[in-house]
Design an enzyme around this catalytic site. Structure first.
Site, PDB file in Angstrom:
ATOM      1  N   LYS A   1       0.936  -1.090   0.255  1.00 12.61           N
ATOM      2  CA  LYS A   1      -0.122  -0.093   0.031  1.00 12.61           C
ATOM      3  C   LYS A   1       0.811   1.234  -0.054  1.00 12.61           C
ATOM      4  O   LYS A   1       0.534   2.385  -0.667  1.00 12.61           O
ATOM      5  CB  LYS A   1      -0.836   0.059   1.160  1.00 12.61           C
ATOM      6  CG  LYS A   1      -2.082  -1.154   1.052  1.00 12.61           C
ATOM      7  CD  LYS A   1      -2.899  -0.785   2.318  1.00 12.61           C
ATOM      8  CE  LYS A   1      -4.121  -1.797   2.337  1.00 12.61           C
ATOM      9  NZ  LYS A   1      -5.026  -1.661   3.269  1.00 12.61           N
TER      10      LYS A   1
ATOM     11  N   ASP B   1      -1.908  -2.005 -23.497  1.00 12.74           N
ATOM     12  CA  ASP B   1      -0.574  -2.438 -22.888  1.00 12.74           C
ATOM     13  C   ASP B   1      -0.294  -3.984 -23.301  1.00 12.74           C
ATOM     14  O   ASP B   1       0.448  -4.530 -22.447  1.00 12.74           O
ATOM     15  CB  ASP B   1      -0.122  -2.170 -21.719  1.00 12.74           C
ATOM     16  CG  ASP B   1       1.417  -2.116 -21.442  1.00 12.74           C
ATOM     17  OD1 ASP B   1       2.081  -1.927 -22.278  1.00 12.74           O
ATOM     18  OD2 ASP B   1       1.646  -2.253 -20.116  1.00 12.74           O
TER      19      ASP B   1
ATOM     20  N   ASN C   1       3.502  -9.015 -20.655  1.00 15.54           N
ATOM     21  CA  ASN C   1       1.977  -8.882 -19.973  1.00 15.54           C
ATOM     22  C   ASN C   1       1.143 -10.239 -20.346  1.00 15.54           C
ATOM     23  O   ASN C   1      -0.029 -10.288 -20.023  1.00 15.54           O
ATOM     24  CB  ASN C   1       1.137  -7.881 -20.304  1.00 15.54           C
ATOM     25  CG  ASN C   1       1.661  -6.553 -19.430  1.00 15.54           C
ATOM     26  OD1 ASN C   1       2.480  -6.473 -18.586  1.00 15.54           O
ATOM     27  ND2 ASN C   1       1.431  -5.295 -19.959  1.00 15.54           N
TER      28      ASN C   1
END
Length: 298
Positions: free
Chosen positions: A76, A166, A171
């Site tokens: 976070k 993308d 990916n």
């Protein structure tokens, strides 16, 4: 400290398909705990699978079902530092709702004080990028199989108003049967109108993203760049400098090096039909799937 709330991560109003079809769900092979009920103690965390800017990915086993998954751990503090909370929320929302064989399944998520955990389908074949790096190029039949699978997955995204933005080897993951899956939706957006946001990876950017408004056809261009790199060994408009790469993408015609003389006429024909500067003249996904090259190599 970044506030990542469960209710904000998945929106009932997202303009995707009906909730009854694409709502978050757990496969039969995974226990019936929902994403909201999971916590870290529900998993045995194993070896690391990869490291990224915002966290790490580990192999893990859900204790109740004994299902092996990939656990993406996002810090976070890093999300807060780089101001990408909304991007993370959208990524989770999009990938949770898109259920397709060519898209890596996001089973759910949970979070604690310091981290967000994404419970993902394990793609044991690893990154397409690493596989391509080892062999430099793939045979036409293997490339055609990947391109056909990717075209169908992108078409599914577009049917649900998702532009990936993308598509690139890093990916894309492979499962244990060498099936290709879109795995990262970090730059994706849900939109039915044209966009102006500049994002993605330079070598794979469509010309219209560099010069004008764009739509989902930027993903078709990226698919063509991927096909070219798989067959030739490098992106078609690659250059040492950023400005020169941009110029080539927007201005240069597609060419093939002498090392690609062995490529079939059908493969070159398909590449020349996809890598067209004008998106209105670019071959569509349905036509790509129906192209004779894919049929001949299937």
């Amino acid at each position: 400290m970044v506030a990542f709330s469960e209710s904000s991560a998945v929106s009932d109003s997202a303009p995707l398909s009906a909730r009854s079809q694409n709502a978050p769900r757990t496969p039969k092979s995974v226990s019936k705990k929902t994403a909201r009920a999971w916590c870290l103690e529900d998993f045995e965390v194993g070896k690391p699978l990869g490291r990224g800017k915002f966290g790490n990915v580990y192999m893990a086993r859900e204790k109740k079902s004994q299902k092996v998954v990939a656990l993406k751990v996002i810090f976070k503090k890093q999300v807060d530092r780089h101001g990408v909370l909304q991007q993370l929320r959208e990524e989770v929302e999009i990938q949770t709702r898109l259920r397709h064989p060519g898209i890596l399944t996001l089973y759910g998520y949970f979070h604690d004080e310091k981290r967000v955990y994404l419970v993902l389908e394990l793609a044991s074949g690893g990154e397409l990028f690493k596989k391509l790096q080892k062999v430099k190029t793939f045979p036409e039949a293997q490339t055609a199989r990947y391109i056909g699978q990717l075209a169908r997955a992108i078409a599914f995204c577009h049917e649900h108003s998702v532009i990936h933005r993308d598509i690139k080897p890093e990916n894309l993951l492979l499962d244990d049967r060498d099936n290709l899956k879109i795995a990262d939706f970090g730059w994706s957006t849900v939109s039915k109108s044209k966009r102006r946001t500049f994002c993605g990876t330079l070598d794979y950017l469509a010309p219209e993203m560099l010069t004008d408004k764009y739509d989902g056809r930027v993903d078709v261009w990226s698919l063509g760049v991927l096909m070219y790199e798989c067959l030739v060994g490098k992106p078609p408009f690659e250059a040492p400098e950023v400005e020169e790469t941009q110029r080539r993408i927007t201005s240069d015609q597609l060419t093939f090096p002498s090392s690609a003389d062995h490529l079939s006429v059908e493969a070159k024909d398909l590449l020349q039909a996809i890598l067209v500067k004008d998106p209105d003249r670019r071959l569509g996904l349905e036509a790509i799937v129906a192209h004779p090259w894919l049929a001949a190599c299937a």
